[in-house]
Motif scaffolding. Sequence first.
Motif, short mmCIF file in Angstrom:
data_model
loop_
_atom_site.label_atom_id
_atom_site.label_comp_id
_atom_site.label_asym_id
_atom_site.label_seq_id
_atom_site.Cartn_x
_atom_site.Cartn_y
_atom_site.Cartn_z
N ASP A 1 0.37 10.32 8.76
CA ASP A 1 1.66 9.71 9.03
C ASP A 1 1.50 8.40 9.80
N GLY A 2 2.61 7.70 9.96
CA GLY A 2 2.58 6.40 10.61
C GLY A 2 2.10 6.44 12.05
N ASN A 3 2.40 7.53 12.76
CA ASN A 3 1.93 7.64 14.14
C ASN A 3 0.40 7.69 14.19
N GLU A 4 -0.19 8.44 13.28
CA GLU A 4 -1.65 8.50 13.21
C GLU A 4 -2.22 7.14 12.79
N LEU A 5 -1.52 6.47 11.90
CA LEU A 5 -1.97 5.16 11.43
C LEU A 5 -1.89 4.12 12.56
N ILE A 6 -0.86 4.20 13.38
CA ILE A 6 -0.77 3.31 14.53
C ILE A 6 -1.93 3.56 15.48
N LYS A 7 -2.26 4.81 15.71
CA LYS A 7 -3.41 5.15 16.56
C LYS A 7 -4.68 4.55 15.97
N TRP A 8 -4.85 4.64 14.66
CA TRP A 8 -6.02 4.06 13.99
C TRP A 8 -6.05 2.55 14.20
N LEU A 9 -4.89 1.90 14.08
CA LEU A 9 -4.81 0.45 14.29
C LEU A 9 -5.20 0.08 15.72
N VAL A 10 -4.71 0.83 16.69
CA VAL A 10 -5.07 0.57 18.09
C VAL A 10 -6.57 0.71 18.26
N CYS B 1 0.86 -1.17 0.00
CA CYS B 1 0.00 0.00 0.00
C CYS B 1 0.90 1.23 0.00
N THR B 2 0.57 2.21 -0.83
CA THR B 2 1.41 3.39 -0.92
C THR B 2 0.81 4.60 -0.21
N SER B 3 -0.29 4.39 0.50
CA SER B 3 -0.88 5.47 1.29
C SER B 3 -1.61 4.86 2.48
N ALA B 4 -1.84 5.69 3.48
CA ALA B 4 -2.55 5.24 4.67
C ALA B 4 -3.98 4.83 4.32
N LYS B 5 -4.61 5.58 3.45
CA LYS B 5 -6.00 5.25 3.06
C LYS B 5 -6.07 3.91 2.36
N GLU B 6 -5.12 3.65 1.47
CA GLU B 6 -5.07 2.36 0.79
C GLU B 6 -4.84 1.24 1.81
N TYR C 1 14.22 9.67 16.28
CA TYR C 1 12.89 9.78 15.68
C TYR C 1 12.18 8.43 15.71
N LEU C 2 12.88 7.38 15.30
CA LEU C 2 12.29 6.05 15.32
C LEU C 2 12.03 5.59 16.75
N ALA C 3 12.95 5.88 17.66
CA ALA C 3 12.76 5.50 19.06
C ALA C 3 11.53 6.19 19.64
N ALA C 4 11.33 7.45 19.30
CA ALA C 4 10.15 8.18 19.79
C ALA C 4 8.87 7.60 19.20
N ALA C 5 8.89 7.26 17.92
CA ALA C 5 7.71 6.67 17.28
C ALA C 5 7.39 5.31 17.90
N GLU C 6 8.42 4.52 18.18
CA GLU C 6 8.22 3.22 18.82
C GLU C 6 7.62 3.40 20.21
N LYS C 7 8.16 4.32 20.97
CA LYS C 7 7.67 4.57 22.33
C LYS C 7 6.23 5.06 22.30
N LEU C 8 5.92 5.96 21.37
CA LEU C 8 4.55 6.47 21.23
C LEU C 8 3.59 5.34 20.87
N GLY C 9 3.98 4.51 19.92
CA GLY C 9 3.13 3.39 19.51
C GLY C 9 2.86 2.43 20.65
N LYS C 10 3.91 2.08 21.38
CA LYS C 10 3.74 1.16 22.51
C LYS C 10 2.89 1.78 23.61
N SER C 11 3.05 3.10 23.84
CA SER C 11 2.26 3.76 24.89
C SER C 11 0.77 3.79 24.54
N GLN C 12 0.47 3.69 23.26
CA GLN C 12 -0.93 3.66 22.82
C GLN C 12 -1.50 2.25 22.84
#
Length: 128
Positions: A61-70, A33-38, A88-99
């Motif tokens: 972005d991926g952070n919003e998409l992770i929130k959608w997945l949760v 998939c080349t977009s979040a909507k796809e 940047y990746l460490a922060a995204a990982e931490k944010l995803g796990k915290s959600q």
Amino acid sequence: MTKPFLIVVDDNSDMAEFVCDVGEDLGFEVKICTSAKEFQAAYSLKIPTGIVMDIVMPDMDGNELIKWLVDQGCIIPIVIMSGYGGKYLAAAEKLGKSQGATVTGTLTKPVRVDVLEPVLLKIIDTVN
């Protein structure tokens, strides 16, 4: 036995194809998939065994998409990747796990095969 199913979401089609090729070599059925909507549409049709997603994408972005997945109740392994790497990746990982997301790895682009394969094999191990 059915193949494990991987969805790769990245607006960079070359990177998505690379991950797809490695995934297929390891025995995955892969959807690019080349977009979040796809991605959201594909995820709604068939829940994957694992997801490899870029964090920096247009529109959503991926952070919003992770929130959608949760919000969808997703508990499958998610691997996040970015060309920004490091903090940047460490922060995204931490944010995803915290959600509540099951972030099982991070990848800095460009990704090498010897780095990608173990991360994808870890996804397969979760279903075996």
